[in-house]
Design a protein around this motif. Structure first.
Motif, short mmCIF file in Angstrom:
data_model
loop_
_atom_site.label_atom_id
_atom_site.label_comp_id
_atom_site.label_asym_id
_atom_site.label_seq_id
_atom_site.Cartn_x
_atom_site.Cartn_y
_atom_site.Cartn_z
N GLN A 190 0.82 -1.21 0.00
CA GLN A 190 0.00 0.00 0.00
C GLN A 190 0.85 1.26 0.00
O GLN A 190 0.55 2.23 -0.71
N GLU A 191 1.93 1.26 0.78
CA GLU A 191 2.74 2.47 0.93
C GLU A 191 3.84 2.58 -0.12
O GLU A 191 4.24 3.70 -0.47
N HIS A 192 4.33 1.45 -0.62
CA HIS A 192 5.41 1.48 -1.62
C HIS A 192 5.13 0.44 -2.71
O HIS A 192 5.88 -0.54 -2.86
N PRO A 193 4.08 0.63 -3.48
CA PRO A 193 3.74 -0.36 -4.51
C PRO A 193 4.83 -0.54 -5.56
O PRO A 193 4.96 -1.61 -6.15
N GLU A 194 5.63 0.50 -5.78
CA GLU A 194 6.69 0.40 -6.79
C GLU A 194 7.78 -0.59 -6.38
O GLU A 194 8.48 -1.15 -7.23
N LEU A 195 7.91 -0.82 -5.08
CA LEU A 195 8.93 -1.77 -4.61
C LEU A 195 8.48 -3.22 -4.77
O LEU A 195 9.29 -4.10 -5.07
N THR A 196 7.20 -3.47 -4.57
CA THR A 196 6.72 -4.85 -4.62
C THR A 196 6.26 -5.29 -6.00
O THR A 196 6.18 -6.48 -6.28
N ALA A 197 5.96 -4.32 -6.88
CA ALA A 197 5.41 -4.64 -8.20
C ALA A 197 6.24 -5.66 -8.98
O ALA A 197 5.69 -6.60 -9.57
N PRO A 198 7.59 -5.55 -9.01
CA PRO A 198 8.37 -6.51 -9.80
C PRO A 198 8.33 -7.94 -9.26
O PRO A 198 8.74 -8.87 -9.96
N TYR A 199 7.85 -8.11 -8.03
CA TYR A 199 7.93 -9.42 -7.40
C TYR A 199 6.59 -10.16 -7.35
O TYR A 199 6.51 -11.25 -6.82
N TRP A 200 5.56 -9.53 -7.90
CA TRP A 200 4.27 -10.22 -7.93
C TRP A 200 4.27 -11.26 -9.04
O TRP A 200 4.77 -11.04 -10.13
N GLY A 201 3.71 -12.42 -8.74
CA GLY A 201 3.57 -13.47 -9.74
C GLY A 201 2.19 -14.08 -9.64
O GLY A 201 1.53 -13.99 -8.60
N GLU A 202 1.75 -14.68 -10.70
CA GLU A 202 0.42 -15.27 -10.72
C GLU A 202 0.51 -16.75 -10.34
O GLU A 202 1.30 -17.50 -10.90
N LYS A 203 -0.32 -17.13 -9.38
CA LYS A 203 -0.37 -18.52 -8.95
C LYS A 203 -1.60 -19.18 -9.55
O LYS A 203 -2.71 -18.65 -9.45
N PRO A 204 -1.43 -20.32 -10.21
CA PRO A 204 -2.60 -20.96 -10.83
C PRO A 204 -3.63 -21.37 -9.79
O PRO A 204 -3.29 -21.73 -8.66
N GLY A 205 -4.89 -21.28 -10.17
CA GLY A 205 -5.96 -21.66 -9.26
C GLY A 205 -6.02 -23.16 -9.06
O GLY A 205 -5.48 -23.94 -9.84
#
Length: 215
Positions: A190-205
């Protein structure tokens, strides 16, 4: 039957060589892990040898040797299981589910997706009996879980501020764990989305199994 051997040892045995990382060191504390026991007993079944030495290097530092003696009863059990497995392979038929975690994983792999349809078994007597039995089993499990929770709470109440209690059949511990630190990823995002954005990945359902009683 076939077996791949690392070495045949003079004196009537075989040698199986393993390496293990430090993370798996605990698996060797009580002897050879079950999977490797099965492997070497199969080797003894194929070769007719009397024993097997299992040599393992743990973490590149600690060397151990365990010896497994020939066990005719266990060998007969494993050979029968292997025959059953190979019969399924040759006939291209899946084994029946058996309540194990292995069966759960197999079903998830066989049926990873869903179609937007409902199968109607209301006129199938055997399927309705199966579902009824499942409902009854879940009711028994829930009752047992509730009873266990009640008994656990009573023991905790009896322990009070102590860290545990001793009984004639054993002991119960209710100790305070050490403080731990954790990263508040929600706040960080929430406070630093630019820091976490590169590390998000999609997990299959994955499919979720739920049971509802009634219409």
């Amino acid at each position: 039957m076939l077996a791949n051997l690392d070495r045949i040892v003079e004196g009537g045995g075989v040698l199986e060589i393993k390496t293990a990382g430090l993370r798996s060191q605990g698996q060797w504390e009580d002897g050879v892990p079950l999977a490797y026991q099965i492997q070497v007993l199969h080797q003894l079944a194929v070769t007719g040898k009397a024993w097997a030495d299992v040599a393992v290097l743990i973490g590149g530092q600690e060397f151990r040797i365990y010896q497994i003696e020939r066990d005719e009863e266990r060998i007969a059990q494993f050979v029968a299981m292997e025959k059953t497995f190979w019969d399924h392979v040759e006939k291209e038929t899946a084994p029946e589910v058996d309540g194990s975690e292995s069966s759960n994983r197999a079903l998830a792999l066989l049926y990873p997706r869903t179609a937007a349809v409902m199968v109607d078994y209301t006129e199938r007597k055997e399927m309705n009996l199966l579902f009824k039995t499942l409902l009854e089993a879940r009711q028994r499990t829930k009752a047992a879980e509730n009873n266990e929770a009640l008994l656990e709470q009573r023991v905790k109440e009896a322990i009070g501020f102590a860290e545990g209690a001793i009984f004639s059949q054993g002991k119960a511990m209710w100790k305070l764990s050490k403080p731990s630190r954790s990263l508040d990823t929600k706040k960080l995002t929430q406070e630093h989305p630019e820091l976490t954005a590169p590390y998000w990945g999609e997990k299959p359902g994955s499919r979720c199994f739920t049971v509802m009683e009634g219409d």
